[in-house]
Design a protein around this motif. Sequence first.
Motif, short mmCIF file in Angstrom:
data_model
loop_
_atom_site.label_atom_id
_atom_site.label_comp_id
_atom_site.label_asym_id
_atom_site.label_seq_id
_atom_site.Cartn_x
_atom_site.Cartn_y
_atom_site.Cartn_z
N LYS A 154 0.81 -1.23 0.00
CA LYS A 154 0.00 0.00 0.00
C LYS A 154 0.84 1.27 0.00
N GLU A 155 1.96 1.26 0.73
CA GLU A 155 2.80 2.47 0.77
C GLU A 155 3.27 2.83 -0.62
N SER A 156 3.70 1.80 -1.33
CA SER A 156 4.20 2.01 -2.67
C SER A 156 3.09 2.54 -3.59
N LEU A 201 0.55 4.35 -2.62
CA LEU A 201 0.30 5.76 -2.26
C LEU A 201 1.32 6.69 -2.91
N GLU A 202 2.58 6.26 -2.92
CA GLU A 202 3.63 7.07 -3.56
C GLU A 202 3.35 7.25 -5.05
N HIS A 211 -7.74 8.17 0.64
CA HIS A 211 -6.49 8.95 0.69
C HIS A 211 -6.46 10.12 -0.28
#
Length: 280
Positions: A76-78, A80-81, A124
Amino acid sequence: MKNHHLSFEFFPPKTPEGREKLRNTRSQLAKFNPEFFSVTYGAGGSTREFTRDIVLEIQAAGSSASPHLSIGGDGKESALELLQSYKNAGINRIVTLRGDLPSGMGDAAQLVYANELVAFIREHFGDTFELLVAAYPEIHPEAESYEKDIYWLGKKFEAGASRAITQYFYNTDSYFYFVDQCLKAGIDQPIIPGIMPIINYQNLIRFSDNCGADIPRWIRQRLQQYGNDMDSIKSFGLEVVTNLCEKLLANGAPGLHFYTMNQVEANAALCRNLGFTEAS
Ligand code: FAD
């Protein structure tokens, strides 16, 4: 053809030659003034940079680019980036997918269902992006049932998607029956047919076996009979797919999304046959 939606899908090439070829394809197909060009994504993150680079290049060239996105091995972090970089570049549409994990990724990688990814992006990024999702007139190969697949499509819309693009098919009844069943289930958002031009018999059979798309027997027979006679395959393919698109548009489909396979000729010929206006 002014009122019909038109979009083209590309895959991100991994070689400089492939990228150059795609630049030419894009500039030729841009003459038909599509609403957007979409670019596929490998759910394991395998095409992450390639997809982003092509998307940014299309956008910088003045066309609208719509990246495909899914969360698999890359997390998920990737995602979002990546979404932030798309927002910064002025991208305003994402094709939101669960995707399929490439074999060999092991148990550590977990796919996120498309309705959950739609909700995640809305959470987000609010309304920054229009979200498109996938639909399957011949039903997704892993679906529990016909009804359940429509139920999950409905959940994608409830979570905030606004339009769907279908898996390709060669049987208009499957599409119109599906749209009717969706309407009965309360889904009235546009469902844009995905169109796969017929260019190469072996590739078509391989893709179709993988994604569960049905190639009608009469089409298989005809293509098999042509063997390596590529000219006959192309002209038969053009006739069959032109007829398919004409029937779809004449009977109320909102437009067409072409799985271009990064090829100019077959896609441009189809658009011309269908009367889409081409800038000189
Ligand atoms: P989902 O909508 O999540 O559905 C997957 C399956 O699970 C279905 O059988 C559904 O009935 C069921 N389901 C859905 N939600 C839930 C839930 N919450 N709980 C339980 N079951 C559920 N693949 C790529 O790898 N890269 C691409 O760029 C790509 N682009 C595509 C573009 C289009 C227009 C289409 C039609 C397909 C594309 N695909 C792509 C293929 C797609 O990723 C695969 O078909 C994948 O198996 C399913 O993705 P999905 O988003 O439809 O999944």
